[in-house]
Motif scaffolding. Structure first.
Motif, PDB file in Angstrom:
ATOM      1  N   ILE A   1       0.838  -1.195   0.000  1.00 38.68           N
ATOM      2  CA  ILE A   1       0.000   0.000   0.000  1.00 38.68           C
ATOM      3  C   ILE A   1       0.876   1.249   0.000  1.00 38.68           C
ATOM      4  O   ILE A   1       1.833   1.348   0.769  1.00 38.68           O
ATOM      5  CB  ILE A   1      -0.914   0.020   1.249  1.00 38.68           C
ATOM      6  N   SER A   2       0.505   2.197  -0.840  1.00 34.63           N
ATOM      7  CA  SER A   2       1.189   3.481  -0.830  1.00 34.63           C
ATOM      8  C   SER A   2       1.030   4.112   0.548  1.00 34.63           C
ATOM      9  O   SER A   2      -0.067   4.076   1.128  1.00 34.63           O
ATOM     10  CB  SER A   2       0.581   4.403  -1.889  1.00 34.63           C
ATOM     11  N   PRO A   3       2.092   4.713   1.080  1.00 36.01           N
ATOM     12  CA  PRO A   3       1.971   5.330   2.406  1.00 36.01           C
ATOM     13  C   PRO A   3       1.003   6.511   2.427  1.00 36.01           C
ATOM     14  O   PRO A   3       0.596   6.945   3.504  1.00 36.01           O
ATOM     15  CB  PRO A   3       3.402   5.777   2.727  1.00 36.01           C
ATOM     16  N   THR A   4       0.602   7.002   1.261  1.00 40.89           N
ATOM     17  CA  THR A   4      -0.365   8.109   1.208  1.00 40.89           C
ATOM     18  C   THR A   4      -1.801   7.631   0.972  1.00 40.89           C
ATOM     19  O   THR A   4      -2.711   8.446   0.911  1.00 40.89           O
ATOM     20  CB  THR A   4       0.022   9.108   0.096  1.00 40.89           C
ATOM     21  N   ASN A   5      -1.995   6.311   0.850  1.00 38.88           N
ATOM     22  CA  ASN A   5      -3.333   5.776   0.600  1.00 38.88           C
ATOM     23  C   ASN A   5      -4.019   5.501   1.936  1.00 38.88           C
ATOM     24  O   ASN A   5      -4.077   4.375   2.419  1.00 38.88           O
ATOM     25  CB  ASN A   5      -3.247   4.503  -0.252  1.00 38.88           C
ATOM     26  N   ASP A   6      -4.535   6.568   2.534  1.00 41.22           N
ATOM     27  CA  ASP A   6      -5.150   6.458   3.857  1.00 41.22           C
ATOM     28  C   ASP A   6      -6.323   5.483   3.884  1.00 41.22           C
ATOM     29  O   ASP A   6      -6.523   4.780   4.868  1.00 41.22           O
ATOM     30  CB  ASP A   6      -5.613   7.834   4.349  1.00 41.22           C
ATOM     31  N   ALA A   7      -7.101   5.433   2.797  1.00 39.11           N
ATOM     32  CA  ALA A   7      -8.268   4.541   2.765  1.00 39.11           C
ATOM     33  C   ALA A   7      -7.832   3.077   2.860  1.00 39.11           C
ATOM     34  O   ALA A   7      -8.407   2.305   3.636  1.00 39.11           O
ATOM     35  CB  ALA A   7      -9.082   4.778   1.506  1.00 39.11           C
ATOM     36  N   SER A   8      -6.825   2.674   2.086  1.00 40.13           N
ATOM     37  CA  SER A   8      -6.371   1.277   2.142  1.00 40.13           C
ATOM     38  C   SER A   8      -5.676   0.963   3.462  1.00 40.13           C
ATOM     39  O   SER A   8      -5.812  -0.141   3.990  1.00 40.13           O
ATOM     40  CB  SER A   8      -5.444   0.953   0.975  1.00 40.13           C
ATOM     41  N   LEU A   9      -4.936   1.930   4.003  1.00 38.84           N
ATOM     42  CA  LEU A   9      -4.303   1.713   5.304  1.00 38.84           C
ATOM     43  C   LEU A   9      -5.368   1.494   6.380  1.00 38.84           C
ATOM     44  O   LEU A   9      -5.230   0.609   7.228  1.00 38.84           O
ATOM     45  CB  LEU A   9      -3.385   2.881   5.660  1.00 38.84           C
ATOM     46  N   ALA A  10      -6.437   2.273   6.314  1.00 37.27           N
ATOM     47  CA  ALA A  10      -7.534   2.103   7.277  1.00 37.27           C
ATOM     48  C   ALA A  10      -8.256   0.776   7.054  1.00 37.27           C
ATOM     49  O   ALA A  10      -8.706   0.141   8.008  1.00 37.27           O
ATOM     50  CB  ALA A  10      -8.512   3.272   7.164  1.00 37.27           C
ATOM     51  N   THR A  11      -8.350   0.348   5.789  1.00 41.55           N
ATOM     52  CA  THR A  11      -9.046  -0.896   5.473  1.00 41.55           C
ATOM     53  C   THR A  11      -8.369  -2.096   6.107  1.00 41.55           C
ATOM     54  O   THR A  11      -9.037  -2.978   6.651  1.00 41.55           O
ATOM     55  CB  THR A  11      -9.142  -1.085   3.942  1.00 41.55           C
ATOM     56  N   ILE A  12      -7.042  -2.156   6.083  1.00 40.00           N
ATOM     57  CA  ILE A  12      -6.364  -3.335   6.638  1.00 40.00           C
ATOM     58  C   ILE A  12      -6.162  -3.253   8.150  1.00 40.00           C
ATOM     59  O   ILE A  12      -5.827  -4.253   8.782  1.00 40.00           O
ATOM     60  CB  ILE A  12      -5.012  -3.625   5.941  1.00 40.00           C
ATOM     61  N   ALA A  13      -6.384  -2.072   8.737  1.00 40.04           N
ATOM     62  CA  ALA A  13      -6.227  -1.915  10.190  1.00 40.04           C
ATOM     63  C   ALA A  13      -7.164  -2.881  10.916  1.00 40.04           C
ATOM     64  O   ALA A  13      -8.312  -3.056  10.533  1.00 40.04           O
ATOM     65  CB  ALA A  13      -6.515  -0.473  10.597  1.00 40.04           C
TER      66      ALA A  13
ATOM     67  N   ASP B   1       3.120   2.841  -9.092  1.00 41.31           N
ATOM     68  CA  ASP B   1       2.623   3.497  -7.887  1.00 41.31           C
ATOM     69  C   ASP B   1       3.701   4.157  -7.035  1.00 41.31           C
ATOM     70  O   ASP B   1       3.378   4.838  -6.068  1.00 41.31           O
ATOM     71  CB  ASP B   1       1.854   2.487  -7.029  1.00 41.31           C
ATOM     72  N   GLY B   2       4.975   3.927  -7.361  1.00 42.80           N
ATOM     73  CA  GLY B   2       6.047   4.487  -6.538  1.00 42.80           C
ATOM     74  C   GLY B   2       6.281   3.647  -5.295  1.00 42.80           C
ATOM     75  O   GLY B   2       6.074   2.434  -5.289  1.00 42.80           O
TER      76      GLY B   2
END
Length: 175
Positions: free
Chosen positions: A136-148, A163-164
């Motif tokens: 996950i991109s470190p700026t993709n807050d939605a995906s980071l929240a999804t896997i939390a 995606d960098g």
């Protein structure tokens, strides 16, 4: 008020014939072959690259067809809300990487979390899978929240040509 509780997701295998129909822009044929009412999102620029990539992947490794992207159907409504699956079969170490996307018309209703939960159940049921990864991109807050809350641990980084920088998260397939 919109339902914001996590949904139960059922994955429907699409396969090469459906991918070909989607690439051709033939939503009616894709619906008929898949047996579900796929939405216009399945033809969008957001996902059309994926059908091409997975079709090529399956041509090179037919076993990938059982692992790659499927339609995500919310239950009990039976509405296709996105797509999810793995990037391919387990590697030599037993690792699979999750991938998922939600149709914008169905976002912010818990469907992505439902997809991750269903993917983790799928991985846990497969004896050959040891580890599940998410990149996950470190700026993709939605995906980071999804896997939390699913027990993923940050294990490193990788560079993705499109995606960098991506952060790598892993968890055991069975907990």
């Amino acid at each position: 008020m919109a339902d914001t509780s996590p949904s139960f997701i059922r994955f429907v295998r699409l396969g090469p014939e459906v991918f070909e129909a989607l690439i051709a822009g033939d939503l009616d044929t894709a619906r008929t072959l898949s047996g579900i009412p796929l939405t216009e999102w399945f033809l969008s620029d957001e996902v059309d690259w994926m059908w091409k990539m997975r079709l090529e992947q399956i041509a090179g490794d037919p076993t990938a067809a059982d692992w790659v992207v499927r339609a995500a159907v919310a239950e009990p409504s039976g509405v296709p809300v996105g797509a999810g699956g793995f990037h391919g079969p387990p590697d030599e170490a037993g690792m699979v990487e999750v991938g998922y996307g939600t149709d914008p018309a169905h976002r912010r209703r818990g469907h992505a979390r439902g997809m991750v939960a269903a993917l983790l159940e799928w991985a846990a049921a497969e004896p050959s899978v040891v580890t599940v990864r998410a990149s996950i991109s470190p700026t993709n807050d939605a995906s980071l929240a999804t896997i939390a809350g699913f027990g993923f641990t940050h294990v490193g980084e990788q560079w993705d040509e499109e995606d960098g920088i991506e952060h790598l998260y892993e968890r055991p397939a069975r907990t």
